[in-house]
Motif scaffolding. Sequence first.
Motif, PDB file in Angstrom:
ATOM      1  N   ASP A 223       0.860  -1.177   0.000  1.00  0.00           N
ATOM      2  CA  ASP A 223       0.000   0.000   0.000  1.00  0.00           C
ATOM      3  C   ASP A 223       0.902   1.234   0.000  1.00  0.00           C
ATOM      4  N   PRO A 224       0.613   2.238  -0.848  1.00  0.00           N
ATOM      5  CA  PRO A 224       1.477   3.437  -0.890  1.00  0.00           C
ATOM      6  C   PRO A 224       1.672   4.095   0.472  1.00  0.00           C
ATOM      7  N   GLU A 225       0.674   3.976   1.348  1.00  0.00           N
ATOM      8  CA  GLU A 225       0.796   4.595   2.668  1.00  0.00           C
ATOM      9  C   GLU A 225       1.889   3.941   3.516  1.00  0.00           C
ATOM     10  N   ASN A 226       2.266   2.699   3.162  1.00  0.00           N
ATOM     11  CA  ASN A 226       3.266   1.968   3.937  1.00  0.00           C
ATOM     12  C   ASN A 226       4.672   2.079   3.348  1.00  0.00           C
ATOM     13  N   ASP A 227       4.872   2.981   2.388  1.00  0.00           N
ATOM     14  CA  ASP A 227       6.178   3.087   1.723  1.00  0.00           C
ATOM     15  C   ASP A 227       7.298   3.381   2.720  1.00  0.00           C
ATOM     16  N   ARG A 228       7.069   4.350   3.616  1.00  0.00           N
ATOM     17  CA  ARG A 228       8.125   4.734   4.569  1.00  0.00           C
ATOM     18  C   ARG A 228       8.460   3.597   5.520  1.00  0.00           C
ATOM     19  N   THR A 229       7.439   2.876   5.953  1.00  0.00           N
ATOM     20  CA  THR A 229       7.680   1.753   6.861  1.00  0.00           C
ATOM     21  C   THR A 229       8.511   0.681   6.177  1.00  0.00           C
ATOM     22  N   ARG A 230       8.155   0.379   4.927  1.00  0.00           N
ATOM     23  CA  ARG A 230       8.915  -0.631   4.182  1.00  0.00           C
ATOM     24  C   ARG A 230      10.358  -0.178   3.962  1.00  0.00           C
TER      25      ARG A 230
END
Length: 587
Positions: A223-230
């Motif tokens: 999900d694009p919202e999880n980019d920073r976490t990844r």
Amino acid sequence: NFSGFVEKSGIMEALVRVAKAESASADDWKKALGEFFDIFSTNLAKGKFTVFEKDTVIPAVVKKLSEQQRHANPDWDFIISLLTNLKMMTRELTGLGSLFRDETLSAVMGALEHAPESKEALKATEQAYAVIVNMFIVNRLKMNELMGKKAVPSYFVRNLIHHRSQGRNQARYFVTRVIFYVALIKPLAQEMISPKDRSVKSIFEVLVSQLCELLRPELVSDDPENDRTRMSAIEIIRTLFNFSYDSDNPEIQDKISSELQDRFRERMESVLAIGVQEDPFGDIAAEAEFEKEAAEILAIADQEASNNEDNELELVVDKTLVHEVKGELEKVKLAEKKAEAAAAPKEEEKKLTEKDKEEWDKALTRVEAGKTIKSAPAKPVKTVEAKNGSLHCLKCQIVNLLIMSGVSKMMPRATPQVMEGLGQILDFQAKINPRAPNEYVLPILSVLLKRCKTSADARAHMKRFIFGSDATRPTGYTSTKNMEPPPYVNIKTMKDEAGNWDLRSILTKHICSFNMGLKKCISELIFVLCGENSSEYIRLCGFGSAAGLLADKGLPGFEKMSEQAYSLDEMVARQKAAEKAKAKAQK
């Protein structure tokens, strides 16, 4: 007018003026820095700094930074502005001779000395780490030298914990990035792994603990919202890999508790299983089980029927059950035929239009006139690429970490979901560049080989993933019956009947690759999946592809194959000698 200076002289003119002034106050600096940031952020094209400007401004900024850090109550907003200025100037590769000095790094490290107690102090440490990262990118060798003299590893560990507790992912990313570089500086790496101060945790414990927090399916899903976490998780994994790269460093699993090992394993399993159905191999297993039971019932029924003809005894097996089973088998076969018919490409007769006929006549005219016909342009080959920071990239980084011997106790279990997830990674990587896949598939092949050697379940699941229904050996098969792989395995094109890249065909093709590392990894993996049975290996790969590995292993029937093989050099020498003798005889 500051805008006038920008237009005439450049974006750094006001800062140069303040840097040259002997009695410039903090307010003068703040004003010049504020206007500089405003114009720089709105017009990046003018953000080019000359060597003279950098040599003037950088030492002055470093001096002011050191002065502020010596104050009892430092002005954190001012410190943030000074560090941000340094970060912007280190984005360019030119004119940085004044940057790589002991006093510069000492001033930047001063912002990390004390645990940040306010949001402003926290922001300052973030900017300080960003400056250090930029300096490493510009000149890693020089930074290794400076960090070896000035860096205090305990700062990094403490700041990493503090930024995590405050939920500042961007700051944590920069800290992890610095640790990534420092991991290759041996004395600092050793001190972070086994700190002398017992109050400081080992870097392995901190990194693995934070990685477990990040590797939750809801936080790393595609999900694009999880980019920073990844991205943060990827950075931590790459940092752990850097620490493991040096064989003199202790293993990761020896520096963390067994509870943390189990948690890390569970997190890896959950990430690898994202996007995999509940029981990926259940349909194949259920179908095989059904056919087996049905065959047993029908065999009993046939036997009872033949006995009944002679002895006129009642059937033991209920006739209704037999009819039901036969009916179900017919339904299964009918459904399979319909599925095959639907999947088969339909050949439609193409009727020639008047335009087609005209083009055909023109082509014939050109041929008769001796003119060449321009061939149709080749269709572009579709390439598969993974977006940087995507879920697939995260899975690949986990695979890279699993290659290291220091995590053998944390290897994911061979559940159907995990093996399907690993199989999907292999399938994706092999199709990035099917004609030369070595750099993409070697890590995942190494992990699969390591896992399948120690687990019968892993072998069974991966064999089904690669070979599908062919994974089950047909009844009555003998090794002399088939010496070639099935016709639908196209080694030449490596594509299936629908024209898509086929994993099995790609792997079979590269068993005969000239890249010895790739060839050995693929052949060893398939041989292990076959239970190290040469007959099964030949059945799935064909005799020609299988002969090389079997000869290397010296298995029965292949012991002297390598000795009897022709030497290409000898053949060339003999051919030249024969030609020379023939020419001499003709003379």
